[in-house]
Design an enzyme around this catalytic site. Structure first.
Site, PDB file in Angstrom:
ATOM      1  N   HIS A 154     122.823  65.997 -38.934  1.00  0.00           N
ATOM      2  CA  HIS A 154     122.344  67.072 -38.056  1.00  0.00           C
ATOM      3  C   HIS A 154     120.818  67.077 -37.863  1.00  0.00           C
ATOM      4  O   HIS A 154     120.280  67.985 -37.227  1.00  0.00           O
ATOM      5  CB  HIS A 154     122.809  68.422 -38.666  1.00  0.00           C
ATOM      6  CG  HIS A 154     122.851  69.550 -37.706  1.00  0.00           C
ATOM      7  ND1 HIS A 154     122.170  70.739 -37.926  1.00  0.00           N
ATOM      8  CD2 HIS A 154     123.477  69.688 -36.523  1.00  0.00           C
ATOM      9  CE1 HIS A 154     122.392  71.557 -36.923  1.00  0.00           C
ATOM     10  NE2 HIS A 154     123.181  70.957 -36.054  1.00  0.00           N
ATOM     11  N   LYS A 156     117.049  66.311 -36.541  1.00  0.00           N
ATOM     12  CA  LYS A 156     116.453  66.099 -35.214  1.00  0.00           C
ATOM     13  C   LYS A 156     114.973  65.825 -35.463  1.00  0.00           C
ATOM     14  O   LYS A 156     114.118  66.691 -35.208  1.00  0.00           O
ATOM     15  CB  LYS A 156     116.561  67.358 -34.331  1.00  0.00           C
ATOM     16  CG  LYS A 156     117.945  67.980 -34.208  1.00  0.00           C
ATOM     17  CD  LYS A 156     118.043  69.250 -35.004  1.00  0.00           C
ATOM     18  CE  LYS A 156     119.302  70.039 -34.813  1.00  0.00           C
ATOM     19  NZ  LYS A 156     120.515  69.398 -34.502  1.00  0.00           N
ATOM     20  N   ASP A 161     104.727  55.844 -35.358  1.00  0.00           N
ATOM     21  CA  ASP A 161     103.708  55.001 -36.022  1.00  0.00           C
ATOM     22  C   ASP A 161     103.580  55.284 -37.517  1.00  0.00           C
ATOM     23  O   ASP A 161     102.489  55.092 -38.093  1.00  0.00           O
ATOM     24  CB  ASP A 161     102.338  55.189 -35.343  1.00  0.00           C
ATOM     25  CG  ASP A 161     102.337  54.659 -33.915  1.00  0.00           C
ATOM     26  OD1 ASP A 161     103.202  53.832 -33.603  1.00  0.00           O
ATOM     27  OD2 ASP A 161     101.476  55.086 -33.133  1.00  0.00           O
TER      28      ASP A 161
END
Lengths: 226, 226
Positions: A154, A156, A161
Site C-alpha cells: 500500500h 506510495k 536520485d
C-alpha cells in the site's frame, strides 16, 4: 603599540565579533523565524489540484507554444510533483500501490529514455486494474517487481536520485490527483529519506522473482531425500 | 593584578572558549554526523508490525502484570505510533479515510477522557464500513465531521498538540497495521507540520455541517427574487 597589546586588542575584537554574530543570528531567528532557510528541502502539496497543461515540463526547449486549451505556465501541486520526478538525474525508485496516471507514466518513460536507472515496485493485484500503466512501462524495458502477497503493498513513495523522498497518501492515479483529498510530502531530510531507501531495498530483494521461484536449500534437501 | 589586566585575561579566555566550542562542535559534526541530534523530531515506521500487547501504554501505572498471551514490553511500529498519539497533552486533530482499529479507537477515547481537545475528519462513505469506530467515537461526545463529497477524503494524517505530525500511507485499520506494507512518518519539523495544520483547518471549516445546510447569500437572494 607592542605585540602583546596588539594580540589583546585582536583577541577582544574576536570575542566581540563572535558573540555579536551568535546573538544577531539568534535574534534574527526569533524575530523572523520563517525567513531563515531551514536546511534540506521540505515541501508539502495538497490535492485535488486544478487541471493545467504539463507539456512545458516534458519539452522545455520547444520553440512552439502548446496549442491545448488547458491553462499554461500554472504552478499546481501536480506540476510541482511532476517537476520533482522529472528532476531525476541518476535514479528513480518508485514503490506505488496503483499507477494509472498518464502524465506520471510519460514522466517515467521520459526518464528511462534519458538513461535514468528506474526500479518500480507495485502491488500485483493493482497491475490488473483498468488503465494500469505497469504493462506499458514494462514493455519499455523498465524493471518492475510486483508484490503478490495476499495483502496490499500500500506504499506510495518514490526516492529520486537516492536523496529526495516523495511520499504521502497519493496513489499515482488520475482520481487521486484531480478528485480526492490527498497529500504529498517532499523532503531531502536524511533522517526521513534513509529509512525509505532501506525499506525499498528490502522490498525489492524480497520480491525478486528469481528468488521466489528458486527452491530453497531446505526444499532441495527434501526433494533429494524423497 | 590591575582591573585592566583582569578584563583582558577574561576577554582572551572568552575568545578561546567561544572559538573552542564552535570548532569542537564543527569537528564533532564532521566526525560523527549521525550522533548529533538534527533538530526537531523525525521518525519513520514501517508496517506490517508484529502483534504485541499494548495494555501498558493505556495503564502505565497499573501494579498488575497483563495476563494476555501476547508478547509484552515489545517496541513495535504500532506501539510507537500509539505512544505518539497517547502523548497528546492538549489536542489531537485527526484526518483519516478509514478508522476501524480498536486500539487506536481506545487511544482516542482515552485522550477524550483526559480532557484532550479532539477533532476528527473522515470520509462519509467509510464511516459505514464494517467495524468503523466513528459511531463509538461520536457517541462518546467527540466532534467528528464527515467529507460527503463524491470523491474520497483519502488523507491519513494526525496533528498532536499542534506541533507533531503523523502522516503516511497507513489507514487506521487492523489490516493496514497487521497485514499491509505501509509507512508512517512522524515529525515536528515546522515546515512540514504547518501546511498540514492549515489544510486541516480548511477541510474542517469546509465540512462544517452548519455551513453545508445554511443557504448561501446568493441562494437567499435568488429565493427572494423568485
Amino acid at each position: 603599540m607592542s605585540v602583546v597589546q596588539m594580540v589583546k586588542i585582536v583577541g577582544l575584537g574576536a570575542v566581540a565579533l563572535t558573540l555579536s554574530v551568535e546573538w544577531l543570528g539568534w535574534l534574527f531567528c526569533r524575530l523572523w523565524p520563517r525567513k531563515i532557510s531551514r536546511g534540506p528541502l521540505k515541501e508539502v502539496f495538497f490535492f485535488p489540484t486544478e487541471v493545467a497543461c504539463t507539456e512545458r515540463l516534458f519539452t522545455p526547449d520547444s520553440p512552439f507554444p502548446c496549442p491545448c486549451p488547458l491553462p499554461h505556465n500554472v504552478n499546481t501541486s501536480f506540476t510541482r510533483l511532476l517537476g520533482h520526478i522529472l528532476s531525476a538525474s541518476s535514479s528513480l525508485d518508485l514503490c506505488v500501490f496503483a499507477f494509472t496516471n498518464l502524465d506520471l507514466s510519460r514522466a517515467v518513460l521520459a526518464l528511462h529514455t534519458r538513461g535514468i536507472s528506474i526500479r518500480i515496485l507495485t502491488d500485483m493485484d493493482y497491475t490488473l486494474i483498468t488503465g494500469s500503466q505497469i504493462g506499458a512501462i514494462r514493455r519499455a524495458g523498465i524493471c518492475v517487481r510486483c508484490d503478490s502477497g495476499a495483502v496490499h503493498m500500500h506504499h506510495k513513495f518514490a526516492v529520486v536520485d537516492g536523496r529526495r523522498l516523495i511520499t504521502g497518501s497519493l496513489n499515482w492515479t488520475l482520481t487521486a490527483i484531480q478528485s480526492n483529498k490527498e497529500n504529498i510530502l517532499v523532503t531531502e531530510e536524511p533522517d526521513l529519506v534513509l529509512p525509505f531507501i532501506t525499506e525499498f531495498k528490502r522490498l525489492w530483494d524480497v520480491n525478486d522473482p528469481a528468488r521466489r521461484h528458486l527452491p530453497s536449500i531446505a526444499e532441495k534437501t527434501a526433494s533429494l531425500v524423497l
